[in-house]
Design an enzyme around this catalytic site. Sequence first.
Site, PDB file in Angstrom:
ATOM      1  N   GLU A  81       0.848  -1.196   0.000  1.00 29.65           N
ATOM      2  CA  GLU A  81       0.000   0.000   0.000  1.00 29.65           C
ATOM      3  C   GLU A  81       0.878   1.238   0.000  1.00 29.65           C
ATOM      4  O   GLU A  81       1.767   1.384   0.839  1.00 29.65           O
ATOM      5  CB  GLU A  81      -0.948  -0.035   1.216  1.00 29.65           C
ATOM      6  CG  GLU A  81      -1.743   1.245   1.456  1.00 29.65           C
ATOM      7  CD  GLU A  81      -2.535   1.745   0.240  1.00 29.65           C
ATOM      8  OE1 GLU A  81      -3.327   0.977  -0.311  1.00 29.65           O
ATOM      9  OE2 GLU A  81      -2.354   2.921  -0.142  1.00 29.65           O
ATOM     10  N   HIS A  88     -43.414  -3.915  13.685  1.00 23.71           N
ATOM     11  CA  HIS A  88     -44.157  -2.655  13.705  1.00 23.71           C
ATOM     12  C   HIS A  88     -43.778  -1.863  14.944  1.00 23.71           C
ATOM     13  O   HIS A  88     -43.627  -2.459  16.010  1.00 23.71           O
ATOM     14  CB  HIS A  88     -45.662  -2.957  13.711  1.00 23.71           C
ATOM     15  CG  HIS A  88     -46.500  -1.714  13.792  1.00 23.71           C
ATOM     16  ND1 HIS A  88     -46.684  -0.883  12.705  1.00 23.71           N
ATOM     17  CD2 HIS A  88     -47.179  -1.164  14.824  1.00 23.71           C
ATOM     18  CE1 HIS A  88     -47.458   0.131  13.061  1.00 23.71           C
ATOM     19  NE2 HIS A  88     -47.765  -0.024  14.341  1.00 23.71           N
TER      20      HIS A  88
HETATM   21  P1  FAD Z   1      -9.344   2.251  -3.533  1.00 15.74           P
HETATM   22  O1  FAD Z   1     -10.203   2.359  -2.341  1.00 15.74           O
HETATM   23  O2  FAD Z   1      -9.171   3.451  -4.378  1.00 15.74           O
HETATM   24  O3  FAD Z   1      -7.928   1.741  -3.014  1.00 15.74           O
HETATM   25  C1  FAD Z   1      -6.849   1.601  -3.851  1.00 15.74           C
HETATM   26  C2  FAD Z   1      -5.579   1.634  -3.005  1.00 15.74           C
HETATM   27  O4  FAD Z   1      -4.468   1.314  -3.818  1.00 15.74           O
HETATM   28  C3  FAD Z   1      -5.287   3.007  -2.410  1.00 15.74           C
HETATM   29  O5  FAD Z   1      -5.108   2.895  -1.016  1.00 15.74           O
HETATM   30  C4  FAD Z   1      -3.997   3.448  -3.101  1.00 15.74           C
HETATM   31  O6  FAD Z   1      -3.144   4.203  -2.249  1.00 15.74           O
HETATM   32  C5  FAD Z   1      -3.375   2.108  -3.439  1.00 15.74           C
HETATM   33  N1  FAD Z   1      -2.449   2.160  -4.577  1.00 15.74           N
HETATM   34  C6  FAD Z   1      -2.670   2.710  -5.802  1.00 15.74           C
HETATM   35  N2  FAD Z   1      -1.584   2.524  -6.579  1.00 15.74           N
HETATM   36  C7  FAD Z   1      -0.678   1.855  -5.829  1.00 15.74           C
HETATM   37  C8  FAD Z   1       0.632   1.367  -6.078  1.00 15.74           C
HETATM   38  N3  FAD Z   1       1.252   1.532  -7.267  1.00 15.74           N
HETATM   39  N4  FAD Z   1       1.279   0.731  -5.085  1.00 15.74           N
HETATM   40  C9  FAD Z   1       0.694   0.535  -3.875  1.00 15.74           C
HETATM   41  N5  FAD Z   1      -0.546   0.976  -3.589  1.00 15.74           N
HETATM   42  C10 FAD Z   1      -1.214   1.611  -4.557  1.00 15.74           C
HETATM   43  N6  FAD Z   1     -18.552   3.686  -2.377  1.00 15.74           N
HETATM   44  C11 FAD Z   1     -19.559   3.090  -1.714  1.00 15.74           C
HETATM   45  O7  FAD Z   1     -19.809   1.889  -1.916  1.00 15.74           O
HETATM   46  N7  FAD Z   1     -20.326   3.784  -0.808  1.00 15.74           N
HETATM   47  C12 FAD Z   1     -20.097   5.085  -0.533  1.00 15.74           C
HETATM   48  O8  FAD Z   1     -20.797   5.674   0.292  1.00 15.74           O
HETATM   49  C13 FAD Z   1     -19.038   5.737  -1.211  1.00 15.74           C
HETATM   50  N8  FAD Z   1     -18.771   7.033  -0.965  1.00 15.74           N
HETATM   51  C14 FAD Z   1     -17.722   7.633  -1.596  1.00 15.74           C
HETATM   52  C15 FAD Z   1     -17.467   8.977  -1.332  1.00 15.74           C
HETATM   53  C16 FAD Z   1     -16.416   9.611  -1.942  1.00 15.74           C
HETATM   54  C17 FAD Z   1     -16.143  11.073  -1.640  1.00 15.74           C
HETATM   55  C18 FAD Z   1     -15.590   8.896  -2.858  1.00 15.74           C
HETATM   56  C19 FAD Z   1     -14.417   9.560  -3.511  1.00 15.74           C
HETATM   57  C20 FAD Z   1     -15.833   7.571  -3.149  1.00 15.74           C
HETATM   58  C21 FAD Z   1     -16.916   6.923  -2.526  1.00 15.74           C
HETATM   59  N9  FAD Z   1     -17.230   5.584  -2.790  1.00 15.74           N
HETATM   60  C22 FAD Z   1     -18.273   4.989  -2.142  1.00 15.74           C
HETATM   61  C23 FAD Z   1     -16.448   4.787  -3.756  1.00 15.74           C
HETATM   62  C24 FAD Z   1     -15.434   3.884  -3.017  1.00 15.74           C
HETATM   63  O9  FAD Z   1     -14.585   4.677  -2.231  1.00 15.74           O
HETATM   64  C25 FAD Z   1     -14.642   3.074  -4.030  1.00 15.74           C
HETATM   65  O10 FAD Z   1     -15.521   2.354  -4.863  1.00 15.74           O
HETATM   66  C26 FAD Z   1     -13.719   2.095  -3.334  1.00 15.74           C
HETATM   67  O11 FAD Z   1     -12.831   2.733  -2.450  1.00 15.74           O
HETATM   68  C27 FAD Z   1     -12.929   1.282  -4.366  1.00 15.74           C
HETATM   69  O12 FAD Z   1     -12.106   0.369  -3.714  1.00 15.74           O
HETATM   70  P2  FAD Z   1     -10.761  -0.169  -4.388  1.00 15.74           P
HETATM   71  O13 FAD Z   1     -10.205  -1.149  -3.414  1.00 15.74           O
HETATM   72  O14 FAD Z   1     -11.033  -0.591  -5.762  1.00 15.74           O
HETATM   73  O15 FAD Z   1      -9.804   1.097  -4.511  1.00 15.74           O
END
Ligand code: FAD
Length: 466
Positions: free
Chosen positions: A35, A445
């Site tokens: 990470e 309810h």
């Molecule tokens: P991410 O959560 O984006 O995690 C990816 C990780 O990979 C990050 O920690 C990053 O640092 C790491 N990374 C990237 N490249 C590298 C690399 N080269 N080497 C090492 N680490 C790396 N979804 C919901 O279901 N409900 C909600 O209420 C909701 N609210 C949201 C509100 C906001 C403001 C935002 C921006 C998004 C919201 N989402 C919500 C969407 C949700 O956050 C994402 O769908 C979710 O986080 C995706 O998960 P992921 O594991 O694919 O990626």
Amino acid sequence: MKEISCKLLVIGAGPGGYVCAIRAGQLGVDTVIVEAGKPGGTCLNVGCIPSKALIHAAEEYEKIRQMAEGRSPLGISLHAPPSLDLAATIAWKDGIVGRLNAGVSGLLRKARVKIVQGCAAFRDGKTVEVQTETGMQVIRAEMVVIATGSKPVELPFLPFGGPVISSTEALSLTTLPKRLVVVGGGYIGLELGTAFAKLGSEVTVVEAAAQVLPQYDGELVRPVQKHLQQLGVRVLTGGKAKGLASGGDALIIETEDGKEHKLQADRILVTVGRKPNTDMAGLDGLDLDRSGPFLRVDDQCRTSMRGVFAIGDITGEPMLAHRAMAQGEMVAEIASGLKRGWDKRCIPAVCFTDPEILSAGLSPDEARRNGLEVRVGQFPFSANGRAMTMLAEDGFVRVVARADNNVVLGLQAVGAGVSELASAFALAIEMGARVEDIAATVHAHPTRGEALQEAALKTLGHALHI
Ligand code: FAD
Ligand code: NAD
């Protein structure tokens, strides 16, 4: 240079990656997770959790303000208006995030997953290099999971910086913008726009489509539009942002009639979608198949390269945390040798606006577009006793079922707190419920959930309370 080997390497500890690593660890798979930032990814650090904390604080503030202004019908009044210390609100939010960061790290350790802190770069499809605090770490793996998530889309004529901010900065503001212009009336724009309006900002939303939240049908969005109006949020649909005015204190927009206008703003929050983090060093060299900007995966989240999986936002819509988690769990089980495939019937979606919107499965229009003949039943919260006692009469629950056999195809709701019905909706669809199953289930309810049973009864032609 240090080198380690493992069976499974997960890149990114967002909800997709960390769930994948925990489940793999539980199954005895030798797993390493890398990470670059903090555990929990977008969701926990700058997405789902902090936004819901801010939304909750804003709701509380708005309720108290109504009481102080003599607008509460509950007979409660206050003799002084409330005050807001946004820095303290943000510190409270940061505390929750910190506790969850530590929780995710603890769960990974408990599952015996090795955590490597740093940014991963592909050397080849089975090897990554990570620049850590203590030097270069090379990790070789039999299987790799790309879970690098997504980031906000930046408009070329409105780059982030100065007054132009993304959701990440909006969630850490310690002073309230007097005038906030939101570009993009989708999930983030409306969730955060509503919260800032409740906290006291003058909010204008500029949305390119003909309706805010264009991903939902008009019937579901109407109560949200009504409430935005009551909150004093100005909504300009069919409007396009063109750029920042020369002084940097206004946004230039073009309205549907082709005219340009200036919207004065202290902050401009751009929320026009998110794009996958495919710019990871070395990724292009792997020549993975794409689906538009996303990595293409099959129903086991396998990419076009053997032994390389992708999960979460990097694999496309819907970009939701619970989809990423479900994919992560599935891939971990596949990596451990279990037979798994993506067989989900629905991924529920909730928009945490006021009131909230919930959708699982097909809407009536989507079902019809798929050539299905449907039966639809709708029950309003204005006929639900519990909703009345909570000043939550706006909205309804809707059931969409096949006309020939009453199998439930979709469930939608709009109303205060309907997010908590998401599990009931998803369970019904996942278990292949018929309308009769919901109608025959005894609902406690008085609860707002009774509206689901009543909507099912309405679909069958004999609702009791309307
Ligand atoms: P991410 O959560 O984006 O995690 C990816 C990780 O990979 C990050 O920690 C990053 O640092 C790491 N990374 C990237 N490249 C590298 C690399 N080269 N080497 C090492 N680490 C790396 N979804 C919901 O279901 N409900 C909600 O209420 C909701 N609210 C949201 C509100 C906001 C403001 C935002 C921006 C998004 C919201 N989402 C919500 C969407 C949700 O956050 C994402 O769908 C979710 O986080 C995706 O998960 P992921 O594991 O694919 O990626
Ligand atoms: P979005 O796709 O929900 O909304 C973007 C909006 O911007 C659309 O309505 C689009 O028509 C509009 N738009 C695009 N270009 C524009 C322009 N130039 N001018 C004006 N309007 C324009 O995207 P988002 O709000 O940035 O959220 C990104 C993703 O994050 C969502 O798709 C969702 O997957 C996830 N998310 C989910 C939740 C939740 O589950 N509650 C909350 C926040 C974010």
